[in-house]
Design an enzyme around this catalytic site. Structure first.
Site, short mmCIF file in Angstrom:
data_model
loop_
_atom_site.label_atom_id
_atom_site.label_comp_id
_atom_site.label_asym_id
_atom_site.label_seq_id
_atom_site.Cartn_x
_atom_site.Cartn_y
_atom_site.Cartn_z
N LEU A 113 0.86 -1.17 0.00
CA LEU A 113 0.00 0.00 0.00
C LEU A 113 0.91 1.22 0.00
CD1 LEU A 113 -2.59 -0.99 2.77
CD2 LEU A 113 -2.87 -1.22 0.31
N ASP A 114 0.45 2.31 -0.60
CA ASP A 114 1.21 3.55 -0.52
C ASP A 114 1.45 3.89 0.95
OD1 ASP A 114 1.23 3.84 -3.25
OD2 ASP A 114 -0.50 5.18 -3.29
N LYS A 115 2.52 4.61 1.19
CA LYS A 115 2.87 4.98 2.56
C LYS A 115 1.70 5.62 3.29
CE LYS A 115 6.17 7.82 5.16
NZ LYS A 115 7.34 8.75 5.07
N ARG B 151 -6.22 6.16 -7.06
CA ARG B 151 -5.98 7.60 -7.08
C ARG B 151 -6.05 8.15 -8.51
NH1 ARG B 151 -0.47 7.97 -3.77
NH2 ARG B 151 -0.80 10.23 -4.02
#
Length: 339
Positions: A153-155, A263
């Protein structure tokens, strides 16, 4: 999720410590990778092809991606990523463990924690925490810098992640992600509202030709990306029925796992995620801006709420679902007050 497999270094693809190389090329008409190899003798042709694929090579501000293209005379720039530190150290970082056996571990990752070490973020990652929690049992297939990691997952995205503790589990999980035999649903808070209320977004996604730090919907290159979405709630509904609400809550189900997929897809529908520093172009309505500022909400409002899969070793069906974290709940409360 190694859909590039979410193992692309997409946290800060042009970040701290990169080395910028430049060279003038006059041999127009030859293959670009050959011309680059002659201009940058310290880099192998294979390495240059890899850098092209990563969007790290440009000319006159234009990102170049094909080594087969013909070189043009001019100045070429290579943003050479720094070598990531190897051998991450175990760190005693608390984890919210949803499930664990001898083969794998499922956690609820907080926003602000990177999945694995990368330039500029060598400590405090999920890998550092897992190394302390799991010790020597963590699978090494993912490499020294990211043992056990089969997806990411993105940070600044919170939510459910699974990591492998054995090589058998790692291989099995990777196969499930490769064939998309995984249930993955995310909750997103977005500006405005995508139209229609539910649907499927199916596009190609790849590095933006204009900004290599970003991904983008592309017409002729990139990789297939499929997201199903459903609008669950609207906030700040205007008096005019034809006008869009100020914000909405959207459930997004992934059928592929491209970098920044949700996103990019929500932004392509004119409904970028609230707080998104990369894809949230344009200012939201004043009431939304005030809510974000008051709460100091500076991350993309995205939570991986559901992860379901068949255990790669035991064959047991597993499904995990978590609520949005406190910061997103607080934002929703502020959005509720707009109605």
């Amino acid at each position: 999720m190694t859909d590039e497999h979410l193992l692309i270094d997409d946290e800060n693809p042009a970040s701290v410590g990169e080395e910028i190389l430049t060279a003038d090329i006059s041999a127009a008409g030859v293959r670009l990778d050959k011309a680059l190899a002659e201009a940058f003798p310290s880099l192998s042709r294979a390495r240059l092809q890899s850098l092209l694929a990563e969007g790290a090579i440009s000319k006159d501000g234009v990102i170049l991606t094909s080594g087969k293209a013909k070189a043009q005379a001019g100045t070429y720039l290579i943003a050479l990523p720094p070598v990531a530190a190897a051998d991450p150290e175990p760190e005693n970082i608390p984890l919210t463990v949803l499930y664990e056996d001898e083969h794998l571990i499922v956690i609820d990752k907080p926003a602000g924690m990177a999945a694995h070490p990368a330039p500029g973020c060598e400590t405090g990652t999920l890998v550092n925490a897992l190394l302390h929690h799991c010790g020597d049992s963590l699978s090494g297939i993912g490499g020294v810098a990211r043992p056990g990691i089969v997806h990411r997952l993105d940070k600044d995205t919170s939510g459910v992640m699974v990591a492998a503790k054995t090589d058998a589990a790692h291989q099995g999980l990777s196969a499930l992600f490769a064939t998309h035999d995984i249930e993955r649903t995310y909750i997103a808070l977005v500006r405005g509202c995508p139209s229609p209320d539910k649907g499927r977004i199916e596009t190609l996604i790849g590095r933006s030709p204009h900004d290599r730090k970003k991904m983008a919907v592309l017409k002729t290159s990139g990789r297939q990306a499929i997201t199903d979405y459903v609008v669950q709630k609207r906030y700040g509904i205007p008096a005019k029925a034809s006008a869009a609400p100020l914000a909405s809550r959207v459930a997004c189900t992934l059928h592929t796992g491209r970098t920044h997929q949700i996103r990019v897809h929500m932004a392509s529908k004119g409904a970028p995620l609230l707080g998104d520093p990369v894809y949230g172009s344009g200012a939201p309505a004043l009431a939304i801006r005030n809510a974000l500022e008051d709460l100091n909400f500076t991350r993309q409002a995205l939570h991986a709420a559901v992860l379901g899969f068949v255990h790669p070793v035991t064959g047991t069906s597993l499904r995990f679902e978590t609520s949005t974290p406190p910061d997103m709940q607080a934002l929703e409360q502020r959005l509720d007050a707009l109605d």
